[in-house]
Design a protein around this motif. Structure first.
Motif, PDB file in Angstrom:
ATOM      1  N   PHE A  83      24.561 -31.549   2.954  1.00 33.13           N
ATOM      2  CA  PHE A  83      24.213 -31.256   4.348  1.00 33.13           C
ATOM      3  C   PHE A  83      23.874 -29.768   4.466  1.00 33.13           C
ATOM      4  O   PHE A  83      24.519 -28.929   3.826  1.00 33.13           O
ATOM      5  CB  PHE A  83      25.376 -31.580   5.283  1.00 33.13           C
ATOM      6  N   PRO A  84      22.892 -29.411   5.293  1.00 32.20           N
ATOM      7  CA  PRO A  84      22.584 -27.989   5.492  1.00 32.20           C
ATOM      8  C   PRO A  84      23.717 -27.292   6.237  1.00 32.20           C
ATOM      9  O   PRO A  84      24.480 -27.923   6.974  1.00 32.20           O
ATOM     10  CB  PRO A  84      21.292 -28.017   6.326  1.00 32.20           C
ATOM     11  N   ASP A  85      23.815 -25.979   6.039  1.00 33.13           N
ATOM     12  CA  ASP A  85      24.863 -25.219   6.712  1.00 33.13           C
ATOM     13  C   ASP A  85      24.530 -24.972   8.182  1.00 33.13           C
ATOM     14  O   ASP A  85      25.430 -24.890   9.017  1.00 33.13           O
ATOM     15  CB  ASP A  85      25.077 -23.877   6.005  1.00 33.13           C
ATOM     16  N   ASN A  86      23.245 -24.835   8.465  1.00 30.66           N
ATOM     17  CA  ASN A  86      22.827 -24.537   9.834  1.00 30.66           C
ATOM     18  C   ASN A  86      21.549 -25.311  10.122  1.00 30.66           C
ATOM     19  O   ASN A  86      20.548 -25.129   9.431  1.00 30.66           O
ATOM     20  CB  ASN A  86      22.595 -23.032   9.994  1.00 30.66           C
ATOM     21  N   LEU A  87      21.577 -26.177  11.111  1.00 33.41           N
ATOM     22  CA  LEU A  87      20.449 -27.050  11.412  1.00 33.41           C
ATOM     23  C   LEU A  87      19.672 -26.519  12.604  1.00 33.41           C
ATOM     24  O   LEU A  87      20.152 -26.532  13.741  1.00 33.41           O
ATOM     25  CB  LEU A  87      20.958 -28.467  11.709  1.00 33.41           C
ATOM     26  N   ASP A  88      18.459 -26.040  12.323  1.00 34.05           N
ATOM     27  CA  ASP A  88      17.576 -25.531  13.377  1.00 34.05           C
ATOM     28  C   ASP A  88      18.272 -24.508  14.269  1.00 34.05           C
ATOM     29  O   ASP A  88      18.083 -24.477  15.492  1.00 34.05           O
ATOM     30  CB  ASP A  88      17.044 -26.685  14.235  1.00 34.05           C
ATOM     31  N   SER A  91      26.158 -26.336  12.483  1.00 34.05           N
ATOM     32  CA  SER A  91      26.226 -27.294  11.384  1.00 34.05           C
ATOM     33  C   SER A  91      26.037 -28.719  11.878  1.00 34.05           C
ATOM     34  O   SER A  91      26.399 -29.040  13.019  1.00 34.05           O
ATOM     35  CB  SER A  91      27.578 -27.183  10.674  1.00 34.05           C
ATOM     36  N   PRO A  92      25.476 -29.614  11.044  1.00 37.45           N
ATOM     37  CA  PRO A  92      25.369 -31.026  11.431  1.00 37.45           C
ATOM     38  C   PRO A  92      26.725 -31.648  11.720  1.00 37.45           C
ATOM     39  O   PRO A  92      26.848 -32.507  12.597  1.00 37.45           O
ATOM     40  CB  PRO A  92      24.696 -31.677  10.216  1.00 37.45           C
ATOM     41  N   SER A 104      31.983 -25.892  -1.260  1.00 33.12           N
ATOM     42  CA  SER A 104      31.884 -27.352  -1.164  1.00 33.12           C
ATOM     43  C   SER A 104      32.457 -27.832   0.159  1.00 33.12           C
ATOM     44  O   SER A 104      33.613 -27.545   0.496  1.00 33.12           O
ATOM     45  CB  SER A 104      32.646 -28.003  -2.332  1.00 33.12           C
ATOM     46  N   LYS A 105      31.669 -28.585   0.913  1.00 29.68           N
ATOM     47  CA  LYS A 105      32.125 -29.102   2.202  1.00 29.68           C
ATOM     48  C   LYS A 105      33.216 -30.156   2.016  1.00 29.68           C
ATOM     49  O   LYS A 105      34.222 -30.151   2.730  1.00 29.68           O
ATOM     50  CB  LYS A 105      30.938 -29.689   2.976  1.00 29.68           C
ATOM     51  N   ILE A 106      33.023 -31.062   1.068  1.00 28.80           N
ATOM     52  CA  ILE A 106      34.042 -32.091   0.869  1.00 28.80           C
ATOM     53  C   ILE A 106      35.300 -31.468   0.270  1.00 28.80           C
ATOM     54  O   ILE A 106      36.426 -31.910   0.563  1.00 28.80           O
ATOM     55  CB  ILE A 106      33.506 -33.231  -0.035  1.00 28.80           C
ATOM     56  N   VAL A 133      27.605 -19.111   7.036  1.00 28.09           N
ATOM     57  CA  VAL A 133      26.409 -19.513   7.776  1.00 28.09           C
ATOM     58  C   VAL A 133      26.797 -20.653   8.710  1.00 28.09           C
ATOM     59  O   VAL A 133      27.295 -21.689   8.247  1.00 28.09           O
ATOM     60  CB  VAL A 133      25.271 -19.965   6.837  1.00 28.09           C
ATOM     61  N   GLY A 134      26.583 -20.473   9.998  1.00 24.82           N
ATOM     62  CA  GLY A 134      26.910 -21.527  10.957  1.00 24.82           C
ATOM     63  C   GLY A 134      28.374 -21.919  10.931  1.00 24.82           C
ATOM     64  O   GLY A 134      28.704 -23.076  11.140  1.00 24.82           O
ATOM     65  N   GLY A 135      29.241 -20.947  10.627  1.00 24.02           N
ATOM     66  CA  GLY A 135      30.662 -21.249  10.575  1.00 24.02           C
ATOM     67  C   GLY A 135      31.122 -21.841   9.263  1.00 24.02           C
ATOM     68  O   GLY A 135      32.321 -22.070   9.071  1.00 24.02           O
TER      69      GLY A 135
END
Length: 716
Positions: free
Chosen positions: A200-205, A209-210, A241-243, A605-607
């Motif tokens: 998943f991207p770190d910052n969406l538009d 974050s998504p 790693s997000k997970i 990035v994006g928290g």
């Protein structure tokens, strides 16, 4: 008509009205009746089926993967757990648990569901390759057999579409991509599956974050305490790693095997595996409880459905790695202080990977840090901890080999590549020679000054003379570069024009990302994960590019530098390390400074935190980029897949004596790549000096029968 006739229906009408009343009564009662007390695991074993072409065709059987049972129990509506995260190795069944949950929702607990993949394309691929085959093979779901999933393209508009699957008993599944903000908005969702979370991207538009947007979609049902959220992914880099981050915030459940010899429970780790020298295929697991060697076939007998134990440390206490059977209940019953559930499916417990596969993969990854990272993530299901500092530049001096003469090819390399980094004021280039085990020699470098925006002019004209030079082998045969990789991220059209002149030239585009291969293909040149391209025109034919995963290539190169330094300090004792690096005498301190100019840093990035390569302040990295593109060239030639026998045969062919009618090529001067290669910075190098040091015309391989590399099909 009299009043009596009006009030009393005919016998037939009375029968119809009575039947309708019964149906209404049943429908009303069905609406009031709570769903059956059926868990997701029970539903899967009762109804889930696999098609005949599946690896395990037929009905779902818990004994095939007992570690999935508790995960599916936790997904059931009557379980109070609202968030479940699975950090797993590849192909371990975690995603299949999510598929069972979807089937269960459509049948037992209908409600709005969202399935989110890293990209909307990946989500659609999953729908076509995983979901619909499950529906077709499972009678309980198959719409043609009265199942709970609505068919695709129903005439009345109430059927399933490419982005929405409808359920016959109510509810639906929305297909979404973490790179598409539009698919994550405007819906209240009760159930969510976040698949391949680490992509998943770190910052969406620039909207955050998504994951944050998904949390907002769950808010209404979460307030009522009836929402469920499932996160699934193989991990990547520790700290990014997000997970991995979610797992560390959970109760950190590990799967304990039950020893068949002493009856104890133990948490297996990779160091428990032992094998004879040189035979990882004969691996056994030495139980840490009693020390008895255990064969792989016994793993299924040691895997029990109740093997999950929370291992998070609370108040200074955490369960031991080895425990008696009587202790299991205590550690399962302790107060976890409201932590969500997290499951770690490693390659050691996976029902679909053998211990021999793990051991062989580990041995093959030795010496290549990037391969070891891939093995750690995909095979073991663990996060990989990056040692992100390059070795000190001054330590690289030990790898300089002073005995090379100008224009000479050292004994060893038989394949030649060229990497080119494009800048606005000129081109940096470096040639490498390769041998078995990706051992490599620097064969000259330089900077070609001049504009690079006009095809065929300026620095490109100078590069043409460099690209067409040849190397004279010990037996007298002459060979040119087998593969040239040119950076296409800057002045792309000029780079493409240069590469169109020869099939051995390839335009490449560096892209960040820990999960990208060193050389891949298939994404648009301008593609960046999470960026919005909806307003741009559709990509043109030919825009699919050869992408270079720069993170993995740099990780591999710096790992090779470290082991090469250690090998040199030992005086060359022991077997050669993989990727052994040799520098020529043109390697200067400035050159070494550029090679070691990057390090891995943590940024937010994006928290969300992530680990990325960054150029150190005040330094440049052009020679490092040339090394990355040379590594991509080696990947294009699949040099890593050639056996030692292949290399020996190829070297014998290229090092053999030349045809006597060819002339005395040995006595000919084999001119260097650049007369100015003595300086790594070298921006002052003149065009005349470069042209004088390179062959004036392209000379084909002198041996017409040499098909070792050149006649292969290297298309992707």
């Amino acid at each position: 008509m009299n009043a009596e006739t009006f009030l009393m229906p005919s016998p037939y009408a009375a029968e119809v009205l009575g039947a309708n009343a019964v149906r209404i009564n049943h429908a009303f009662a069905s609406g009031l009746r709570p769903p059956p007390r059926l868990s997701v695991a029970e539903w899967a074993e009762r109804y889930r089926e696999f098609p005949d072409d599946a690896p395990l065709p037929g009905p779902w059987v818990h004994s095939n993967a007992p570690y999935l049972v508790e995960i599916m129990e936790a997904l059931s509506p009557h379980d109070p757990c609202s968030e479940i995260d699975i950090m797993k190795c590849a192909q371990s069944g975690g995603s299949a648990s999510g598929e069972n949950w979807i089937g269960y929702i459509s049948d037992v607990a209908p409600g709005p569901l969202m399935y989110v993949q890293a990209t909307i394309t990946a989500a659609k691929d999953w729908l076509a390759e995983k979901f619909w085959p499950m529906v077709e093979s499972t009678r309980r779901l198959n719409p043609e057999k009265g199942g709970t999933v609505m068919p695709k393209g129903a005439r009345k508009g109430d059927g399933s579409t490419s982005l929405r699957v409808r359920f016959r008993r109510g509810g639906w599944m929305l297909i979404a991509g973490a790179n598409s903000a539009a698919t994550l908005r405007q819906h209240s969702i009760r159930y969510v599956i976040e698949d391949d979370l680490d992509q998943f991207p770190d910052n969406l538009d620039n909207q955050g974050s998504p994951e944050g947007m998904i949390t907002a979609r769950l808010r209404t049902y979460a307030r009522q305490g009836i929402s469920k959220r499932l996160g699934i992914s193989t991990p990547t880099i520790k700290g990014g790693s997000k997970i991995g981050k979610r797992y560390r915030a959970s109760d950190q459940r590990r799967f304990y095997l039950k020893c068949r010899h002493c009856g104890s429970r133990f948490d297996p780790v990779f160091s428990d595996l032992r094998w004879p020298d040189g035979r990882p295929d004969l691996v056994e697991l030495v139980a840490p409880c009693c020390g008895v060697a255990t064969a792989h076939w016994e793993k299924a007998l040691m895997s029990l459905a109740d093997g999950w134990i929370p291992t998070v440390e609370i108040n200074g206490e955490k369960p031991p790695r080895v425990m008696a059977e009587q202790e299991v209940a205590y550690w399962k019953a302790r107060d976890l202080q409201g932590r969500r559930r997290g499951y770690h499916i490693t390659g050691l417990i996976s029902a679909f990977m053998t211990w021999a596969q793990l051991a062989v993969g580990f041995v093959e990854a030795q010496g290549d840090v990037n391969k070891l990272k891939t093995w750690t993530n995909l095979d073991m299901g663990d996060e990989f901890e990056v040692k992100g500092d390059a070795p000190p530049a001054e330590e690289l001096e030990i790898l300089r080999e002073q005995d090379w003469g100008d224009g000479q090819v050292p004994w060893g390399p038989s394949i030649f590549t060229l990497g080119v980094d494009v800048q606005g004021d000129g081109l940096y280039f470096e040639g490498l020679g390769w041998a078995y085990g990706l051992e490599n020699w620097g064969l000259g470098k330089g900077f070609l000054p001049g504009p690079t925006d006009v095809p065929g002019e300026g620095a490109w004209a100078l590069l043409e003379t460099v690209a067409t030079r040849t190397f004279v082998m010990p037996g007298g045969k002459a060979y040119g570069f087998d593969q040239i990789c040119v950076d296409g991220g800057y002045n792309t059209e000029a780079a493409k024009a240069f590469c169109r002149r020869s099939p051995k030239r390839l335009v490449v585009f560096g892209r960040p990302g820990w999960s990208m291969p060193i050389l891949g293909r298939g994404q648009a040149i301008a593609f960046e994960l999470g960026r919005n391209y909806r307003r741009k025109a559709r990509k043109k034919a030919g825009d699919d590019a050869h992408l270079v995963g720069t993170f993995g290539a740099k990780l591999s190169f710096y790992g090779a530098l470290r082991v090469s330094i250690e090998y040199a300090k030992s005086g060359g004792k022991g077997p050669k390390p993989r990727g052994l690096v040799h520098f020529g005498r043109d390697a200067t301190p400035d050159y070494f400074d550029m090679l070691t100019a990057e390090s891995v840093v943590t940024e937010k990035v994006g928290g969300e935190t992530r680990r990325v390569w960054k150029v150190d302040a005040g330094r440049q990295n052009h020679w490092l980029d040339c090394r990355v593109y040379n590594r991509a060239a080696a990947e294009a030639l699949a040099l890593d897949n050639l056996s030692e026998a292949d290399w020996l045969a190829g070297q014998a062919q290229r090092y053999a004596a030349a045809d006597p009618n060819q002339g005395d090529l040995v006595s000919m001067m084999n001119r260097p790549l650049s007369e100015s290669a003595a300086s790594s910075a070298a921006p002052e190098t003149s065009a005349a000096a470069v042209a004088a040091g390179a062959a004036a015309a392209e000379v084909p391989n002198q041996d017409p029968d040499d098909d070792w590399i050149d006649n292969r099909d290297w298309s992707f």
